[in-house]
Design an enzyme around this catalytic site. Sequence first.
Site: not given
Ligand code: ACO
Length: 329
Positions: A283, A113, A253
């Site tokens: 993204n 990214c 980004h």
């Molecule tokens: N729908 C419903 N529930 C979900 C989903 C979904 N799509 N995805 C995960 N959950 C659940 C999980 O299983 C978890 O359940 P649990 O509490 O029972 O275990 C709960 O939701 C919380 O999951 P988290 O992963 O802790 O959720 P978070 O608030 O962190 O959000 C997300 C997830 C959106 C992926 C976030 O962590 C994020 O944006 N991370 C950064 C991504 C990023 O910036 N990446 C870098 C760039 S990408 C690249 O370089 C290619």
Amino acid sequence: MYAAFRSIGAYVPEKVLTNDDLTKMVDTTDEWITKRTGIKERRIAAKDETTSDMAVKAAEKAIERSGLKKSDIDMIVVATISPDYFNMPSTATVVAHKMGLDKVTAFDISAACTGFIYVLSIAKAFIESGMKKNVLIIGAEKMSAITDYSDRGTCILFGDGAGAAVICATENKKEAIIDLHTASDGSLGDFLMTPEGGTGNPHQNELKAEACFIQMKGNETFKIAVRTLTNDVIDILQHNDIMSSEITHFIPHQANYRIIKAVGDALKLNDDQVVLTVHKYGNTSGASIPMAMNDLYEEGNLKAGDLMLLDAFGGGLTWGSALLPFAGK
Ligand code: ACO
């Protein structure tokens, strides 16, 4: 000689994949995706549409807007983690060929990214050293090709598209890219990876599509992204003695609205300084910054002299920021 950000262009595929569509594919809801990411929909390239096809469409717009002829371009650098071909030829050489520029210097870089900030830094260095004059930089991704649509933790995030810019040599210091930071921490490489198929984990037999799918430690990545990006943008502003109120457009980004909001709040930016496209494109990795900038341009809101702050964070881990005026028309 200085490097000036002369023009911007982008290409957005036609097909829209909404949150409601995703609820039919994995156990998720529009409410969860909207609340946790800010994403409402993303674009998906056609089956036979390649990363280079999208890159060429974005590049043609950027070159037309630069006022240059195609033949004036002396280097093409593509940032992508979803290249047309695994190892070779590079997507940049495919793009060059499709554009009829077979003699040009052309190569890809892999910084996930953060790719667009990395290619911008490469263009700046080549131009300031006097080696090149007009560099076409591209961020292009067919993320749908490397996304596992049975993994709700990743498939809700990614979309496809391409953005391109022409960076030119100038003697006018007012047009110059002011500063750029790029960095990495390979010790956290397993936060975001496509673990199979390379020499680190070679395939003995036939390469399966799943081997190229992204795996992500989302929550860990989220926390480190907020902390790292906040420090990085504060650093680049302080280092250049620029107040956040002087920024015309913060173009981050577009990974997650909550990351963008946290960094914007740390800089005390107003909403009208922050450029947001995450709701409509998701993204798009290395393509997201130029796609967002292109929207701003096409809406008539990006003017010559506007001061832009860019930031990005992604797989590697990699991150970076850039401070520059828009030097186009
Ligand atoms: N729908 C419903 N529930 C979900 C989903 C979904 N799509 N995805 C995960 N959950 C659940 C999980 O299983 C978890 O359940 P649990 O509490 O029972 O275990 C709960 O939701 C919380 O999951 P988290 O992963 O802790 O959720 P978070 O608030 O962190 O959000 C997300 C997830 C959106 C992926 C976030 O962590 C994020 O944006 N991370 C950064 C991504 C990023 O910036 N990446 C870098 C760039 S990408 C690249 O370089 C290619």
